[in-house]
Design an enzyme around this catalytic site. Sequence first.
Site, PDB file in Angstrom:
ATOM      1  N   ILE A  64      12.489  17.449   4.180  1.00 14.58           N
ATOM      2  CA  ILE A  64      12.953  16.987   5.483  1.00 14.58           C
ATOM      3  C   ILE A  64      12.316  15.664   5.897  1.00 14.58           C
ATOM      4  O   ILE A  64      12.594  15.157   6.976  1.00 14.58           O
ATOM      5  CB  ILE A  64      12.678  18.043   6.574  1.00 14.58           C
ATOM      6  CG1 ILE A  64      11.210  18.441   6.598  1.00 14.58           C
ATOM      7  CG2 ILE A  64      13.567  19.254   6.365  1.00 14.58           C
ATOM      8  CD1 ILE A  64      10.856  19.464   7.654  1.00 14.58           C
ATOM      9  N   LYS A  66      10.195  11.916   3.983  1.00 15.85           N
ATOM     10  CA  LYS A  66       9.578  11.277   2.828  1.00 15.85           C
ATOM     11  C   LYS A  66       8.849  10.019   3.269  1.00 15.85           C
ATOM     12  O   LYS A  66       9.234   9.351   4.220  1.00 15.85           O
ATOM     13  CB  LYS A  66      10.632  10.900   1.777  1.00 15.85           C
ATOM     14  CG  LYS A  66      11.232  12.069   1.039  1.00 15.85           C
ATOM     15  CD  LYS A  66      12.201  11.583  -0.036  1.00 15.85           C
ATOM     16  CE  LYS A  66      12.793  12.750  -0.820  1.00 15.85           C
ATOM     17  NZ  LYS A  66      13.730  12.288  -1.879  1.00 15.85           N
ATOM     18  N   ASN A  68       5.681   7.006   1.352  1.00 12.59           N
ATOM     19  CA  ASN A  68       5.288   6.415   0.077  1.00 12.59           C
ATOM     20  C   ASN A  68       4.477   7.362  -0.803  1.00 12.59           C
ATOM     21  O   ASN A  68       4.601   7.344  -2.016  1.00 12.59           O
ATOM     22  CB  ASN A  68       4.471   5.140   0.324  1.00 12.59           C
ATOM     23  CG  ASN A  68       5.329   4.005   0.828  1.00 12.59           C
ATOM     24  OD1 ASN A  68       6.525   3.984   0.567  1.00 12.59           O
ATOM     25  ND2 ASN A  68       4.730   3.077   1.556  1.00 12.59           N
ATOM     26  N   PHE A  69       3.629   8.174  -0.177  1.00 10.51           N
ATOM     27  CA  PHE A  69       2.737   9.021  -0.950  1.00 10.51           C
ATOM     28  C   PHE A  69       2.818  10.482  -0.561  1.00 10.51           C
ATOM     29  O   PHE A  69       1.919  11.259  -0.853  1.00 10.51           O
ATOM     30  CB  PHE A  69       1.285   8.529  -0.817  1.00 10.51           C
ATOM     31  CG  PHE A  69       1.124   7.074  -1.131  1.00 10.51           C
ATOM     32  CD1 PHE A  69       1.411   6.585  -2.390  1.00 10.51           C
ATOM     33  CD2 PHE A  69       0.715   6.187  -0.152  1.00 10.51           C
ATOM     34  CE1 PHE A  69       1.281   5.240  -2.679  1.00 10.51           C
ATOM     35  CE2 PHE A  69       0.584   4.839  -0.426  1.00 10.51           C
ATOM     36  CZ  PHE A  69       0.863   4.356  -1.695  1.00 10.51           C
ATOM     37  N   LYS A  87       3.467  19.296   4.918  1.00  7.87           N
ATOM     38  CA  LYS A  87       3.266  17.899   4.540  1.00  7.87           C
ATOM     39  C   LYS A  87       2.482  17.882   3.229  1.00  7.87           C
ATOM     40  O   LYS A  87       1.360  18.392   3.159  1.00  7.87           O
ATOM     41  CB  LYS A  87       2.497  17.180   5.648  1.00  7.87           C
ATOM     42  CG  LYS A  87       2.233  15.709   5.382  1.00  7.87           C
ATOM     43  CD  LYS A  87       1.531  15.125   6.604  1.00  7.87           C
ATOM     44  CE  LYS A  87       1.167  13.676   6.403  1.00  7.87           C
ATOM     45  NZ  LYS A  87       0.496  13.116   7.597  1.00  7.87           N
ATOM     46  N   ASP A 180       0.345   6.031  18.634  1.00  8.02           N
ATOM     47  CA  ASP A 180       1.694   5.832  18.078  1.00  8.02           C
ATOM     48  C   ASP A 180       2.704   6.672  18.856  1.00  8.02           C
ATOM     49  O   ASP A 180       3.580   7.314  18.271  1.00  8.02           O
ATOM     50  CB  ASP A 180       1.715   6.197  16.591  1.00  8.02           C
ATOM     51  CG  ASP A 180       2.958   5.644  15.884  1.00  8.02           C
ATOM     52  OD1 ASP A 180       3.613   4.739  16.445  1.00  8.02           O
ATOM     53  OD2 ASP A 180       3.285   6.124  14.779  1.00  8.02           O
TER      54      ASP A 180
END
Length: 561
Positions: A64, A66, A68-69, A87, A180
């Site tokens: 659900i 994505k 980079n890592f 996660k 954020d």
Amino acid sequence: MDNSHRLVSSMPSTVSPAGGAVWGHSDKASAWSNRSLGARCRNSIALCSDEQPHIGNYRLLKTIGKGNFAKVKLARHILTGREVAIKIIDKTQLNPTSLQKLYREMRIMKTLNHPNIVQLFEVIETEKTLYLVMEYASGGEVFDYLVSHGRMKEKEARAKFRQIVSAVHYCHQKNIVHRDLKAENLLLDAKANIKIADFGFSNEFSAGSKLDTFCGSPPYAAPELFQGKKYDGPEVDVWSLGVILYTLVSGSLPFDGQNLKELRERVLRGKYRVPFYMSTDCEVILRRFLVLNPTKRCSLEQIMKDKWINVGYEGDELRPHTEPAENFSDTTRIDVMVGMGFSKDEIREALSGHKYNEVTATYLLLGSTAEVSLDHTLTVGCFTPGQAITLRSISLSHRLPPSSPSTHSIAGASGVSSSRLSRGSTVRSTFHGGQLRRPPTHALTFSPHCSRHVSGHQKASEPRTPRCGWDVRVRSARDPAEVVLALREAAQGCGCQVHVAGPFLLSCTHGAAGARVAFEAEVCQLPGGLGQSSGVRFKRLWGAQLAFRDIATKVSKELEL
């Protein structure tokens, strides 16, 4: 010096973690014999008989999110049936500084206990991979709600904003700054309550010690961040809250631009349009947030006493959240866990030691939003196959743009059209240390599950065909939908607690405490050669094998097809 780094993750779309290893049997596997889960290691990824991948006690359903890592998987906790988001972070791709920030994010999430903040349930770590098991918010992002419905009426915006302010103030009380805050990081649960997510940029702050990292999303970033000034912490969240309030009420951004330079100029001017439909009280509170001078910006304690935020809540003025005392002695939950095979000693040890392991996770999942009735049967969450799921409570390096960016624009209904939001916009990409992440070259769209603001998602219209080896006990030529109804009636008639977990899947529990069994009953299409006939497949999740066999046989006999 604060050098926060945005942790992001991405792993190949394979079952195995980055290390490539698939664990099946180990010395730990024997610990599962009492819980009827076979020889799967507790902290493992393995394939069960129907080829569904697992991580520990969690059955993986779909990807659900994505980065980079890392990637985020929707999963179901096998013992309770609850849905979670996992996660999965590839530690081998992170440098020492990024790893340090990862563990800081994890440490901060462990300290947070607020009804409007995504909860961490379990941490599973191997040499190469870290798995964070978190609360799943099925309603999707507030951003997507605005995309679908446009601006909120002030009454609805107020209800949401009170929850947001309460959660952010709670973080500040614990000396944690989010850094954020934006509509994409505000999730909605099944009851449309706010869940603040993505603490990848969060950090601890202390009086007299300044932070200096420019991080977050530019349209929500405070002017002092654009100027490269050091800051205490809470004041940058306060500015972001002002942008969020404007966005909720107007369906557009107060500050925007065609590029970062233009956006920066508008933020530093601090000028924005006030829609004609915005009430005077809302305008007043908004101007307390969006103050260029951070020392003159309002505090959240002051905001809690503001007139607008308390309209309709007379006698229930917004107050600081009081964290409830830890409840580690819920006998109902403990009895359920003992029935699963856990011992009271290990339950007590895990909870008192604040261990985010399988024991703590099971206890928390039983008491989170699941309901445990007086007869000790469990009502669990569901996942409907065939539906795409939204959850981005993760530290992603970017937001993936849709195939048609125009479909994800927000324009104020009043004609305030100068501040549109678009999911693929460069200036909306996540910042860290003044560096803009490069936008992806591919597109990926998400649709919320169980969300009242999204339509058009399709349910599976036909049951799946079982693989060889499944125990199909009942056959019928009737329509699968009719079989599901008959199956549900039969299970309830036999005293089962039944929950619909999919168009053709029922999750059931049966029996008293200490002799309880949980199982799935699925209507499936029988393999070729049997025409259009349907079958019912029973699968034990936990509990005694004998008890499972007895109740499955009883339901089969009661099933009138």
